[in-house]
Structures are given as C-alpha cells and as structure tokens.
Scaffold this motif. Structure first.
Motif, PDB file in Angstrom:
ATOM      1  N   ARG A   1      -9.637   8.745   0.004  1.00  0.00           N
ATOM      2  CA  ARG A   1     -10.197   9.398  -0.611  1.00  0.00           C
ATOM      3  C   ARG A   1      -8.944  10.950  -1.128  1.00  0.00           C
ATOM      4  N   ALA A   2      -8.278  11.513   0.080  1.00  0.00           N
ATOM      5  CA  ALA A   2      -6.960  13.044   0.898  1.00  0.00           C
ATOM      6  C   ALA A   2      -6.324  12.181   0.186  1.00  0.00           C
ATOM      7  N   THR A   3      -5.399  11.262   0.202  1.00  0.00           N
ATOM      8  CA  THR A   3      -4.364   9.893  -0.485  1.00  0.00           C
ATOM      9  C   THR A   3      -4.488   9.586  -1.999  1.00  0.00           C
ATOM     10  N   LEU A   4      -5.687   9.743  -2.431  1.00  0.00           N
ATOM     11  CA  LEU A   4      -5.783   9.527  -3.970  1.00  0.00           C
ATOM     12  C   LEU A   4      -5.995  10.549  -4.724  1.00  0.00           C
ATOM     13  N   ARG A   5      -6.035  11.546  -4.042  1.00  0.00           N
ATOM     14  CA  ARG A   5      -6.441  12.889  -4.394  1.00  0.00           C
ATOM     15  C   ARG A   5      -4.191  13.453  -4.467  1.00  0.00           C
ATOM     16  N   ARG A   6      -3.697  13.258  -3.281  1.00  0.00           N
ATOM     17  CA  ARG A   6      -2.364  13.666  -3.475  1.00  0.00           C
ATOM     18  C   ARG A   6      -1.892  12.950  -4.769  1.00  0.00           C
ATOM     19  N   LEU A   7      -2.139  11.330  -5.186  1.00  0.00           N
ATOM     20  CA  LEU A   7      -1.712  10.895  -5.816  1.00  0.00           C
ATOM     21  C   LEU A   7      -1.831  11.005  -7.853  1.00  0.00           C
ATOM     22  N   GLN A   8      -3.546  11.732  -7.622  1.00  0.00           N
ATOM     23  CA  GLN A   8      -3.634  12.095  -8.757  1.00  0.00           C
ATOM     24  C   GLN A   8      -3.233  13.748  -8.839  1.00  0.00           C
ATOM     25  N   ALA A   9      -2.658  14.351  -7.957  1.00  0.00           N
ATOM     26  CA  ALA A   9      -1.893  15.688  -8.206  1.00  0.00           C
ATOM     27  C   ALA A   9      -0.572  15.717  -8.679  1.00  0.00           C
ATOM     28  N   ARG A  10      -0.096  14.020  -8.440  1.00  0.00           N
ATOM     29  CA  ARG A  10       1.396  14.058  -9.046  1.00  0.00           C
ATOM     30  C   ARG A  10       1.348  13.337 -10.578  1.00  0.00           C
TER      31      ARG A  10
ATOM     32  N   SER B   1      -5.881   6.708   9.248  1.00  0.00           N
ATOM     33  CA  SER B   1      -4.553   7.839   8.749  1.00  0.00           C
ATOM     34  C   SER B   1      -4.715   6.591   7.780  1.00  0.00           C
ATOM     35  N   ALA B   2      -3.943   7.096   6.350  1.00  0.00           N
ATOM     36  CA  ALA B   2      -3.857   6.794   5.899  1.00  0.00           C
ATOM     37  C   ALA B   2      -2.631   6.877   5.130  1.00  0.00           C
ATOM     38  N   PHE B   3      -1.303   5.809   5.472  1.00  0.00           N
ATOM     39  CA  PHE B   3       0.097   5.990   4.902  1.00  0.00           C
ATOM     40  C   PHE B   3       0.958   5.807   3.396  1.00  0.00           C
ATOM     41  N   LEU B   4       1.193   6.849   2.853  1.00  0.00           N
ATOM     42  CA  LEU B   4       1.820   6.939   1.485  1.00  0.00           C
ATOM     43  C   LEU B   4       3.586   6.124   1.449  1.00  0.00           C
ATOM     44  N   PRO B   5       4.267   4.974   1.283  1.00  0.00           N
ATOM     45  CA  PRO B   5       5.419   5.556   1.025  1.00  0.00           C
ATOM     46  C   PRO B   5       5.868   6.054   0.257  1.00  0.00           C
ATOM     47  N   LEU B   6       6.410   7.156   0.877  1.00  0.00           N
ATOM     48  CA  LEU B   6       7.447   8.099  -0.044  1.00  0.00           C
ATOM     49  C   LEU B   6       8.465   7.844  -0.776  1.00  0.00           C
ATOM     50  N   ASP B   7       8.908   6.254  -0.371  1.00  0.00           N
ATOM     51  CA  ASP B   7      10.411   5.823  -1.233  1.00  0.00           C
ATOM     52  C   ASP B   7      10.307   5.478  -2.580  1.00  0.00           C
ATOM     53  N   ILE B   8       8.656   4.832  -2.921  1.00  0.00           N
ATOM     54  CA  ILE B   8       8.260   4.528  -4.737  1.00  0.00           C
ATOM     55  C   ILE B   8       8.792   5.880  -5.149  1.00  0.00           C
ATOM     56  N   PHE B   9       8.896   6.877  -4.264  1.00  0.00           N
ATOM     57  CA  PHE B   9       8.844   8.174  -5.563  1.00  0.00           C
ATOM     58  C   PHE B   9      10.728   8.239  -5.900  1.00  0.00           C
ATOM     59  N   GLY B  10      11.207   7.449  -4.703  1.00  0.00           N
ATOM     60  CA  GLY B  10      12.708   7.617  -4.579  1.00  0.00           C
ATOM     61  C   GLY B  10      12.854   9.448  -3.994  1.00  0.00           C
TER      62      GLY B  10
ATOM     63  N   PHE C   1       5.964   0.374 -11.298  1.00  0.00           N
ATOM     64  CA  PHE C   1       4.141   1.131 -11.709  1.00  0.00           C
ATOM     65  C   PHE C   1       4.248   2.167 -12.700  1.00  0.00           C
ATOM     66  N   LEU C   2       4.872   2.828 -12.858  1.00  0.00           N
ATOM     67  CA  LEU C   2       5.369   3.446 -13.944  1.00  0.00           C
ATOM     68  C   LEU C   2       6.218   4.555 -13.205  1.00  0.00           C
ATOM     69  N   PRO C   3       6.684   5.252 -14.459  1.00  0.00           N
ATOM     70  CA  PRO C   3       7.956   5.536 -14.658  1.00  0.00           C
ATOM     71  C   PRO C   3       8.761   6.365 -13.028  1.00  0.00           C
ATOM     72  N   GLY C   4       9.795   6.679 -12.483  1.00  0.00           N
ATOM     73  CA  GLY C   4       9.886   7.108 -11.263  1.00  0.00           C
ATOM     74  C   GLY C   4       8.894   6.257 -10.187  1.00  0.00           C
ATOM     75  N   ILE C   5       8.414   5.480 -10.179  1.00  0.00           N
ATOM     76  CA  ILE C   5       7.624   4.674  -9.352  1.00  0.00           C
ATOM     77  C   ILE C   5       8.160   3.042  -8.834  1.00  0.00           C
ATOM     78  N   ARG C   6       8.631   2.797  -8.374  1.00  0.00           N
ATOM     79  CA  ARG C   6       9.490   1.850  -8.014  1.00  0.00           C
ATOM     80  C   ARG C   6       8.488   1.344  -6.558  1.00  0.00           C
ATOM     81  N   LEU C   7       7.871  -0.431  -6.730  1.00  0.00           N
ATOM     82  CA  LEU C   7       7.223  -0.561  -5.412  1.00  0.00           C
ATOM     83  C   LEU C   7       7.814  -2.128  -5.159  1.00  0.00           C
ATOM     84  N   PRO C   8       8.748  -2.217  -3.656  1.00  0.00           N
ATOM     85  CA  PRO C   8       9.056  -3.823  -3.328  1.00  0.00           C
ATOM     86  C   PRO C   8       8.615  -4.095  -2.968  1.00  0.00           C
TER      87      PRO C   8
END
Length: 328
Positions: free
Chosen positions: A275-284, A315-324, A143-150
């Motif tokens: 929306r709370a998950t998007l804030r988490r991603l924006q914080a990254r 609940s919105a589940f964000l997979p952390l493996d995409i960030f390694g 997706f971007l450097p450091g973010i890889r999706l299976p």
C-alpha cells in the motif's frame, strides 16, 4: 526429435486420467502454443463492447475472441504431453529454450478479485480495470508516457498431473508444479518436477510478458504465446517439490525504491508494504487502478526477515528504471 502442439489441445483441469495429446521421448523438444489465462475471455469482452481497447490493438485483440469453452473453468493448458518412460518417483528435467508472447497482453484488477489489496482498496473506491499492453516490440512495453517496462516472458503455469485422483483445479500451485507464477522461469532456465503418474502428463499455459514477484493485483501481463521446451526423464531423482535453475534473480533496474511492512502476520506485512508503494505511484499522478496493475507487473515483494519475533518484515521494491530514473 522435435514436436509441435497447438491450441486445439486444451484442458482446464489437472487429472491423471486425461488422454495424452502428444507422446514424446526423453530428450525430445516440444513447442507448445498457449492461450491467455482468460481463455479468450478478455478478447471476447472487447469484441462485445464491454471493454475499451487501444485503437492500434483492437483488431489484434478481437481476432483472439474465440468462442467460450464448455466444461469446467480454469487456466487453458496446452497438453497433456506423455513422456515415455517417466514413472512415479522420477523427475522431469525441463529446459526452457524459448518463450514468446503474442502481440498484446492485459493486466487487470477488481475490488472482488484475488489481489493482495482488493478488499482494502474497494473501500477506497477501486473499480474493475483492465490495462492493455502492446507487446510487439518484443523487448519492452510502454505503460503510460514516460513509463516503460522491460519484457521477461515466462510460463505462469507449468506442471505435471498430481497422483491423487482428480480432477483438480488449476489455480493452486502444487508439489508437482502448476500455477507457480515464478517469473524467473525465463528462457535459459531449467525446471525439475516430481513425477506422480506414468508418463508425467506435462501441460503448460498462462504465459506472462512480465510480472513482479507477488503478482499483487492477481494478474501479470497476461498473454498468449509459444513455449519451447526440451524434456528429460531423470529416474528416481528423489525430489518432492519443484526446483529450478535460472539465469536471473529478477529485475534489472539500476535502482529501486522500497517500502516496508512489519507485522506478526506475513500477509498483513506484505499488504502494508504494497500500500505504501501504491501511494508513491499515486503521488506520481497515477490513478489507484493504474498504480495497482503497474505494481503487479513490476513491483517485487520480498521477505526481508522472518526471524525477528514477533514481526516479519516484507519489502516492496519498485524499479526506478521504468521511469528512466537511476535514483529516487
């Protein structure tokens, strides 16, 4: 017997009166070439200079910019396939033998679209955005450097003709399948569809390279591709809605970060959690648009409880493996 149906056989509505593009017998295998959900529209916009695409993908994208199709708009569906002997009351048992994507895909968002948060994010300055994915690796995409999706490709649309007189738009899913966007319908899955017209009239399209449960921006990783199915007729099967067996329940991350929403309205609860998950991603460091389309490609919305009145919990589940990452 094996069959092949190419993209010269496309329709954009469901209708039991459509002439079959192919006739097969129960037990036959058919490979369907499919177009992306925009019917080449995204590729045409790249070719016309309206959208910027990565330099290493541009030629591949432009090559798919076929002329705009006349007639009603809808998902470009390959078919219909008439299955001999299939009658109303029967079921089609469809084994998904293989799903292959094209070399590229896209995910988009816009403030006036069908996404879960489009209206709310418009007030925060959301702008129309299309992200292009390189799918040539076959197993993953960056997706971007450091973010890889299976990648876990599946058909977003797979269905048979409704019995009610048509034509019917392709966007809503129905009791006979269609635009269900069930990401667990991967290779190795089996789908049962109730038959409502003679011959069933099976059609498919809208392949996705990956998607989160919810397809929250309105698009997964949209792509053209190829789908191979083995189709059986099960007489008087007694099913009235699609059913499926699958080798996966969804994601394969070792760890997730989940945000939650609680409200008497299920959609409001889902929007709060997302929306709370998007804030988490924006914080990254992701932009609002990047966060939204990334969530659509990999974040899973789940109903955690539906019985504790007056509030539902989503609940919105964000997979952390995409960030390694193995943990949050």
């Amino acid at each position: 017997m094996t069959h092949h149906l190419g993209t010269g056989n496309i329709h954009t509505v469901w209708d039991g009166t459509l002439a079959p593009a192919l006739t097969i017998d129960s037990g036959d295998t058919v490979t369907l070439d499919t177009l992306d959900a925009s019917d080449g529209g995204v590729a045409r916009r790249v070719a016309g200079g309206e959208l910027n695409a990565p330099d290493d993908l541009r030629a591949l994208i432009v090559a798919d910019a076929h002329p705009e199709r006349p007639g009603p708009r809808g998902h470009p569906l390959t078919g219909p396939v008439h299955v001999r002997g299939a009658q109303p009351g029967d079921a089609l048992r469809i084994e998904i033998l293989d799903v292959r994507t094209a070399a590229w895909g896209w995910t988009g968002c816009r403030p006036d679209g069908i996404g879960l948060l489009d209206a709310a994010l418009a007030a925060e300055g959301l702008t129309p955005y299309t992200h292009f994915w390189d799918l040539r690796a076959g197993t993953h995409t960056d997706f971007l450097p450091g973010i890889r999706l299976p990648l876990a490709p599946f058909p977003g649309v797979i269905g048979v003709a409704p019995g009610a007189p048509g034509p019917h738009p392709t966007a809503p899913p129905r009791q006979v399948g269609g635009n269900m966007d069930i990401r667990q319908l991967v290779t190795g899955s089996t789908l049962w569809l109730p038959v409502e017209v003679p011959g069933a009239l099976l059609s498919c399209g809208d392949l996705h390279g990956a998607q989160g449960d919810g397809e929250v921006s309105g698009t997964g990783i949209e792509t053209a591709g190829q789908l191979t199915l083995r189709v059986h007729v099960e007489p008087q099967a007694g099913i009235t809605t699609p059913e499926f067996a699958t080798p996966t329940s969804g994601g394969h991350s070792r760890a997730w970060h989940a945000t939650t929403g609680h409200h008497p309205d299920l959609m409001t609860a889902a929007r709060t959690a997302l929306r709370a998950t998007l804030r988490r991603l924006q914080a990254r460091g992701l932009s609002l648009e990047d966060a939204y389309v990334l969530a659509s490609a990999c974040v899973d919305l789940k109903i955690s409880q539906i019985v504790d009145a007056p509030n539902y919990t989503v609940s919105a589940f964000l997979p952390l493996d995409i960030f390694g990452e193995a943990e949050g």
